[in-house]
Structure formats: C-alpha cells, structure tokens
Design an enzyme around this catalytic site. Structure first.
Site, PDB file in Angstrom:
ATOM      1  N   SER A 270      -7.239  12.518   0.085  1.00 32.70           N
ATOM      2  CA  SER A 270      -6.827  13.453   1.141  1.00 32.70           C
ATOM      3  C   SER A 270      -8.007  13.947   1.756  1.00 32.70           C
ATOM      4  O   SER A 270      -8.872  13.053   2.336  1.00 32.70           O
ATOM      5  CB  SER A 270      -6.122  14.624   0.448  1.00 32.70           C
ATOM      6  OG  SER A 270      -5.479  15.299   1.274  1.00 32.70           O
ATOM      7  N   ASP A 361       2.953   7.440   1.682  1.00 32.84           N
ATOM      8  CA  ASP A 361       2.426   8.791   1.989  1.00 32.84           C
ATOM      9  C   ASP A 361       3.098   9.517   3.175  1.00 32.84           C
ATOM     10  O   ASP A 361       3.265   9.148   4.289  1.00 32.84           O
ATOM     11  CB  ASP A 361       1.037   8.639   2.405  1.00 32.84           C
ATOM     12  CG  ASP A 361       0.256   9.987   2.380  1.00 32.84           C
ATOM     13  OD1 ASP A 361       0.618  11.054   2.595  1.00 32.84           O
ATOM     14  OD2 ASP A 361      -1.112   9.954   2.532  1.00 32.84           O
ATOM     15  N   HIS A 394       1.301  10.113  -1.423  1.00 31.65           N
ATOM     16  CA  HIS A 394      -0.028  11.022  -1.077  1.00 31.65           C
ATOM     17  C   HIS A 394      -0.746  10.992  -2.302  1.00 31.65           C
ATOM     18  O   HIS A 394      -2.273  10.675  -2.408  1.00 31.65           O
ATOM     19  CB  HIS A 394       0.123  12.309  -0.276  1.00 31.65           C
ATOM     20  CG  HIS A 394      -1.144  12.659   0.203  1.00 31.65           C
ATOM     21  ND1 HIS A 394      -1.892  11.997   1.239  1.00 31.65           N
ATOM     22  CD2 HIS A 394      -1.850  13.797  -0.122  1.00 31.65           C
ATOM     23  CE1 HIS A 394      -2.802  12.885   1.282  1.00 31.65           C
ATOM     24  NE2 HIS A 394      -2.946  13.694   0.497  1.00 31.65           N
TER      25      HIS A 394
END
Length: 451
Positions: A270, A361, A394
């Site tokens: 991230s 994601d 994600h």
C-alpha cells in the site's frame, strides 16, 4: 542460511513437538479424534487436518476458532461427510458448505473471520508476535451454522484439539529499535549470520506492525519493521516524509554486525509500496525493492529529498462510493499520469524491483499503477524488474493470515473495501510469499531461497 521448516523441527524437536499440544477429548465417545499435523508450526506452513473414529458417512462440522490480542473472537466452519471408514481428511475431501466449499486444505485457517457476536468489519492484527496464535479445532455431529456452534446450548464437540502457529521460529531475536529518529523493531534470524537485511513497511494505518518482519526472520532474512507515523514520538499523521529518516534506518541496518554488507532491500504494501520505490531510487544502498499493491507515485504526503520536494498525489473524496455501509475508494486516488510531478523516477534506481500485483485489489488501482511503472522502466531501456500478478485483494500478506475483504480504517473512520475472494486470495498468498523470499535471497545474497 534460510531455515527450512523441516530443519527447524530437526534442530529443535522440543519446540515444535506434538507433545506440547495435548489432545482434549470432550465427547462421550473417546474413539473420535481430531488432529492437526504438525500440531505446532511456523505461521506460513500448511497443515493436515483430520477427524477419525466417526460413523461411516456421518455428517459433521469442523469448527476452528481463535482470539487475537484484543480478545476478539474469530471462527470458521466447514461441513463434511465422513468416508466409509469414518474419517474426514481436509487435505483430500471437499467441504460441502460453511465458511468455504470444495477442496481447500487450509480453508479452516485462512477463512477465520469475526464471530457473529463481534463487529464484522474487524481486521485481524497480530501485535504480539512473540507468542503464537492458538487455534482450537473441534468436530461436531451434524451440519451446524456459526450461530448454532456459538450458542450456549450447543452440543459438546465430539472431539477437540489445539494448534499453535508461530511467527517467530526458534532462535529468532526481537530487538526494539530507537536509533536517532528511527523507531521500529529489528528481527534477526537464528545463527551467527551475516544475514540479508530489509526495511519492512506498511500503509496508512500507521503504527508498527511486526508480523511480516518476524516471518521474514524465521526464513533467514533480517528485517527492520519500520514505523513512520502514529507510533511512539513520530508524527501523529501523514503530513510529510523526509528521506533522511529512511536513510537513517538503512544506516542502522548496515551498522549491525549481523547484517550482510553492503546492501539491503525494502518491502512495502500500500503506502509502503511507493515508499519502497522512493528508497530504491534515492538511497544507493537499497538494491532490492518488493512493491505490493502500491502506487508508482508519491501518494498523499510530500516527500522531502535533500534538495527538492516531491508533492503528494491527492485523493478525490467525491468519488467514494458507499454500499452496504462500506466505502469503495477504488476511484478516489488521482491518476499519476495526470500529475507527473508526483511520479517516482524509478528508472534512475540502481536496484531490482519485484512488483506483486493484486488483480482483485479494490482499494487502489494497483494494476494500473504497476503498468505505468513498468512502462516507465521500459521506455528507459531498463529490465531490472519482475512482475507477478495474482488474484489478490489489497491486503496481500504472508500465507494463512485470516482473509479480510473489508474492515474499519481509522484514517477514514469507517469500513473500507479491500477486495478479493477468499480461496484464490489465500492460495495466491502462498505463491507470492515464496516469490518474495526467492527474490530477496537472489538479489541480496545471490542465493535462491524457498519455503
């Protein structure tokens, strides 16, 4: 050298001995047994789950539960029909329903999720990596729902057992770090070393997460779990970054006697992903970068270099979608191509990159960001990268972490959608973890490492 799972048990039989975990028989029939093999293992290892002594073709529910450091209760269930010999083997038989269906050997562990009595948007965090996760596995007669298994009047299980999953292997050291302005925790593998070293970073949740670093060290890679905001005396919010902070972290690693010189790597997911690109581009000693569902631009906060500042790629919160109380932020981050001043010039990096991309994601457009990064490298004539695309959401983590499709995020004060589908996501994490270890060993030691 990386510690193979079988070697760990050979060298330290008492640590991972099944004698440490006692079978608990709670049914009237002492003939029914449920077992996990091995009874105690590292968290990235798969196991074999069996129930024996059942009636031929008996319908049963396998139930797995554990509590995290906040005492939140997580569970999973699976419905099976025993074979003609009265046995259920999760590794070879299909679940007929429950938390998952079909053949899924690690489904009971991978699909652990908040119990019906808990807030459903709770994400499992392991804060205390010194102690293992303790799972209880039970077998019940009949096909039960989660509510029925959790009800106070529920029948007693036919049999139960406990299973331990360790983040830190035997001999791994956990060392709190306060070095200049650097705050974090260093995890050192067992042995004299020297070991390849990495800086390990997460995202906008802030604080300090140690579980990936502990697991890297258990596989032979020294790892500095690095906090960069909302921890100790660091800034409370994501206002700006300074390259000097990360240079100091790299300096700390390379000064340590057990770190292999002269280079280190960086791992990040991230927001940590674009930090990996920045470190590899601007810090010469960082020679290997593992980017996991990140961005190719500097996101949100200004990044101060020695003589210049990279502005942060901003969000358009007007593009947030809300469905069933969950925020879908997939469209909120601006396109880096429209703000070239925020793009990290990775073509200048004297480093190799591993891009781990989650096709599922739903938090960031990781596929698009990766494509833009690779296009930039290709235009510069660079071939210093690997790209691996997986059916991941994600939250790509080391294997068998409980799958989470959405959870509360304190930065936005509400539940956020991460994306992914349980089985493909959990299976993809196995391959992505092996790929990560192999990449780091290859680029930091010229050795090939695998689980």
């Amino acid at each position: 050298m990386m510690l193979q799972a079988s070697k760990v048990r050979q060298l330290c039989p008492n640590y991972f001995s099944s004698g440490n975990i006692q079978m608990m028989m709670t049914s009237a029939s002492k003939d029914v047994q449920v077992s996990v093999t091995p009874a105690s293992c590292l968290h990235d290892e798969s196991v074999q789950i069996r129930a024996e002594g059942l009636a031929p073709n008996q319908d049963v529910t396998l139930y797995c539960s554990m509590k995290d450091t906040r005492n939140v209760h997580y569970l999973s269930i699976a419905h099976y029909k025993a074979d003609d010999s009265g046995q259920v083997d999760v590794n070879t038989m299909e679940s007929l329903g429950g938390s998952y269906a079909s053949l899924f050997p690690m489904g009971l562990i991978g699909t652990l999720h908040p119990a019906p009595s808990e807030y459903k948007f709770t994400r499992f965090f392991k804060r205390d990596v010194v102690n293992p996760n303790i799972l209880e596995l039970s077998v019940y007669d009949g096909h039960l729902t989660e509510e029925e298994v959790c009800a106070p009047e529920c029948q007693k299980p036919l049999a139960s057992t406990q299973h331990e999953r360790h983040y830190m292997g035997p001999g791994v050291q956990r060392i709190p770090v306060r070095y200049g302005k650097v705050r974090g925790t260093l995890f050192l593998p067992a042995g004299e070393g020297p070991f390849p070293g990495v800086v390990d970073m997460f995202g906008t949740a802030g604080g300090l997460l140690e579980y990936r670093s502990a697991q890297l060290a258990s596989r032979g890679i020294a790892s500095l779990a690095l906090a960069f905001f909302a921890y100790d005396d660091l800034p409370k919010s994501l206002e700006e970054f300074n390259i000097s902070y990360f240079e100091e972290a790299v300096e700390f690693l390379l000064k340590h006697e057990k770190i292999l010189k002269p280079n280190v790597g960086a791992v990040g997911v991230s927001k940590g992903g674009d930090l990996v690109l920045s470190l590899a581009t601007h810090i010469p000693e960082v020679k290997a970068g593992v980017w996991i569902n990140g961005c190719n631009a500097n996101v949100q906060s200004a990044f101060n270099l020695r003589d210049s500042v990279f502005p942060g790629l901003e969000f358009d919160l007007g593009k947030v979608k809300i469905e069933d109380g969950v925020m879908d932020c997939f469209e909120t981050v601006n396109n880096p191509a429209d703000y070239p001043e925020t793009i990290i010039p990775i073509e200048k990096a004297d480093a190799n990159f591993l891009f781990l991309v989650g096709n599922a994601d739903r938090n960031w457009k990781s596929v698009m960001y990766c494509d833009q990064a690779i296009e930039r490298l290709k235009k510069a004539g660079r071939n210093n990268y690997e790209v691996h695309r997986y059916d991941l959401g994600h939250l790509a983590r080391p294997p068998y972490s409980p799958f989470c499709i959405s959870s509360y995020h304190k930065l936005i004060s509400g539940p956020i959608l991460w994306g992914g589908v349980a089985k493909p996501h959990i299976c993809a994490q196995e391959e992505a973890w092996e790929t990560t270890l192999a990449f780091l060993f290859k680029n930091l030691t010229n050795m090939k490492g695998k689980l």
